[in-house]
Write an enzyme that holds these catalytic residues in place. Sequence first.
Site, PDB file in Angstrom:
ATOM      1  N   ASN A  55       0.825  -1.213   0.000  1.00 49.65           N
ATOM      2  CA  ASN A  55       0.000   0.000   0.000  1.00 49.65           C
ATOM      3  C   ASN A  55       0.863   1.269   0.000  1.00 49.65           C
ATOM      4  O   ASN A  55       2.086   1.204  -0.121  1.00 49.65           O
ATOM      5  CB  ASN A  55      -0.963  -0.021   1.199  1.00 49.65           C
ATOM      6  CG  ASN A  55      -0.236   0.148   2.520  1.00 49.65           C
ATOM      7  OD1 ASN A  55       0.991   0.219   2.582  1.00 49.65           O
ATOM      8  ND2 ASN A  55      -0.981   0.217   3.587  1.00 49.65           N
ATOM      9  N   HIS A 446      -9.337   0.378  -1.453  1.00 47.74           N
ATOM     10  CA  HIS A 446      -9.842   0.179  -0.083  1.00 47.74           C
ATOM     11  C   HIS A 446     -11.056  -0.751  -0.075  1.00 47.74           C
ATOM     12  O   HIS A 446     -12.097  -0.413   0.473  1.00 47.74           O
ATOM     13  CB  HIS A 446     -10.207   1.525   0.544  1.00 47.74           C
ATOM     14  CG  HIS A 446      -9.025   2.400   0.802  1.00 47.74           C
ATOM     15  ND1 HIS A 446      -9.136   3.726   1.160  1.00 47.74           N
ATOM     16  CD2 HIS A 446      -7.710   2.139   0.755  1.00 47.74           C
ATOM     17  CE1 HIS A 446      -7.912   4.232   1.317  1.00 47.74           C
ATOM     18  NE2 HIS A 446      -7.036   3.293   1.066  1.00 47.74           N
TER      19      HIS A 446
END
Length: 516
Positions: A55, A446
Site C-alpha cells: 500500500n 480500499h
Amino acid sequence: MILRQLLPALFSFLPHTKYDWNFTSVNDNYTAQSHTIKALNLTCGRVLGGGSSVNYMMYVRGCRGDYDSWARAAQDDTWSYQNVLPYFIKSERLEDPALLKSSAAIFHGTSGFLGITRENRQETFKYLDAFQEAGNKIVFDVNGRNSIGYTLPLFTIADGIRQTTAYTNLGVNKGRTNLHVLKNTLVSEILFDKDNNAIGVKAITADGRVLTLLARKEVIISAGALNTPKLLMLSGIGPKQHLQTMNISVRSDLPVGTNLQDHALVVVAFKMDRSSAPPKPMNPHQYPIPLIVGYATINKSRSCAEYQVFNYIVPNDSEIPYQLCTFNLGLQESLCRHLLEAGKGRNMMLGFLNIQHPKSRGRVTLRSKNSHEPPEVNLGTFSEDEDLEDFVSYLQDYVKVMNTTYFKTVGAEIVDFEIDRCKGLQFGSRQYWRCYALNTVSTMFHYAGTAALGAVLDSRLRVLGVQHLRVADNSAMPTLTSGNTNAPAILIGEMAADMIQRDHPVHHYKNINFFI
Ligand SMILES: *[C@@H]1O[C@H](CO)[C@@H](O)[C@H](O)[C@H]1NC(C)=O
Ligand SMILES: *[C@@H]1O[C@H](CO)[C@@H](O)[C@H](O)[C@H]1NC(C)=O
Ligand SMILES: *[C@@H]1O[C@H](CO)[C@@H](O)[C@H](O)[C@H]1NC(C)=O
Ligand SMILES: *[C@@H]1O[C@H](CO)[C@@H](O)[C@H](O)[C@H]1NC(C)=O
Ligand SMILES: *[C@@H]1O[C@H](CO)[C@@H](O)[C@H](O)[C@H]1NC(C)=O
Ligand SMILES: *[C@@H]1O[C@H](CO)[C@@H](O)[C@H](O)[C@H]1NC(C)=O
Ligand SMILES: *[C@@H]1O[C@H](CO)[C@@H](O)[C@H](O)[C@H]1NC(C)=O
C-alpha cells in the site's frame, strides 16, 4: 539485508509484480472509460502482510462515528470507538517527538509492533497555509479529537523501513515453535464435518500438491475483502441463488460478496511555482514526495469527513505523476502525457480526492468453481448517482484553493487532461466535473464490506450458520471508515486475536502480552 519491497520510496513499483493478485474490475460501460482497459486494476497484496506490504503506507484510523456505526451494525458495543481505541493504541509504536509532546499523545501508543512516523518536510508548510486561507482547519493529528481538517500524515514507516504486518507482527513471532507459515500455497476450500463445524482447509502448493490441514479449535480466514468472499463461496457459504448457479451446495445462505465498498478516487493536478533549485536526490528510506492530507465536509454539521484528499507536492520534471497516472491508476497515456508537459520547469501539486462514505455498493461473485480463477469484481462505483453528484461538490470545494494568495502568486493552473468525452463542457462547471469524475474515476484500493459484521458475521467475527469459523480482515467492515484502511484492518486483527484468546484461554503461554 533489507528486501527492496520494504523500501518506502518504491511503493509505486509494487503493483503488477509477483506480489500482486492482478485482479481487474468488470467494465461497467459507464465509469472509468478514460482508462486503458476501461476498468480498474485492483492491486491486492499476494505476499505476507497483504495490503500492508503493497500500500501507500498511510496510518489513518478513521473517525469516531465510523466505529459507533459498526457497533450499531454488529449490535455490540465492543466495536464502539471508545472500546476499539485501546486496541489501536496497543498495536502502535509512535515515533514522532512533536506529536508525543502534544495533547494528542494520549491517543497514541509507544510500545506496539507497528512503527509510525510523521511527515515533517518544510515544502508542505506553504500549502497548509493556502488550505487554511481557503477556509479549512489545520489539524495537528486527525487521529485525535478532530477528524476534519488538513494535516501532515502519519506513515507506517519506521527506521526507514515499510512497516508491513509481516515485518512487524509475524517477524517478532518468527521463533515460535507453534507458528507455521506456508508460502505460495492457495487455500481452495474450507472443510466441514457433517454438523457444519469448520475442521480445516484444503490447500494447493505451488507445485500442485493438495494438502489437508486440520484445525483443533477453529479456522480463521484473513484473505482480504476480495479473496475472503471467494473462499467462503467456494466452501458453500454465500447467496443461495449464486451458489446454485455455480453448482455449489449451499451450507449457509448469507449475503457474502454483496455490500462491497471502496473509496472512489479522482485525480486533479495543479501547475505550481517555477522551479529555482534542482530537486534533492530521493532517499529510498523516506516517503518519496512531501504530502499533506485533507479531510473535509461540505455539510459543516458532519463530524466525519465526506471527502479525503492527498496532496502530493511534486518537484519539477518529476516522473512520479506520470507513473502514478499510467501504471498505478491505469489512465490512458494520452491523458497522463499532460502531466509530463505540465511539470516541465514547474513544481506541481497532485490531488488524490476520494469519497469517504459512498452510498454505492458493488459485488464480488465467483466466475467458476475453479479456485485458481480470480473473483469477479463489480465495484458498483457511482451506481448511486448521488455519489457522483456529491463528488462534483467535493471537487468544486477542493479547487477553491486556487483563489488563495499563494496559488495566485505562483500563477497556479489546473491541468486540463483534454478528455475526449468531456469536450465542449465549460471547464470548472458542474457538468465538466461530472464528466471528469465519471471517466477518470479510479480506486484507493480500499475494498471492504463483503462479509460484514451483522450480516455475514456475528459481532465476534464468527460466520453465521456454521461453527468454528472466523473472518479477520476488511471484509468484516459493515461500512468504510473515513480514511485509509490499513490501520482499521490491523485493528480488526487485534480484536480477533483478543476474541480468540478469550474463547480459547491458553494460560500456559508465558509470553503473551495480555492487554488491560
Ligand atoms: C501479476 O502480474 C505480474 C506481472 O505481469 C506477474 O509477474 C505476477 O506473477 C502476476 N501475479 C499473479 C498472481 O499471477
Ligand atoms: C459492456 O458492453 C459490452 C459490449 O457491448 C458487453 O459485452 C458487456 O456485457 C457490458 N458490460 C456490462 C457490465 O453491462
Ligand atoms: C452446473 O451443472 C450443470 C449440469 O451438470 C451444467 O450444465 C452447468 O454448466 C454447470 N454450471 C457451472 C457454472 O459449472
Ligand atoms: C528543475 O528546475 C531546475 C531549475 O529551473 C532545472 O535546473 C532542472 O534541470 C529542472 N529539472 C530537474 C529534473 O531538476
Ligand atoms: C448535514 O448533516 C447533518 C448531521 O449528519 C444531517 O442531519 C443533515 O441532514 C445534513 N444536511 C444535509 C443537507 O445533508
Ligand atoms: C492492468 O492489468 C492487466 C492484466 O493484468 C495488464 O495487462 C495491464 O497492463 C494493466 N494495466 C495497467 C495500466 O497497468
Ligand atoms: C475564485 O473566486 C471567484 C470569485 O469569487 C469565483 O467566481 C471562482 O469560482 C473561484 N474559483 C474557484 C476555482 O473556486
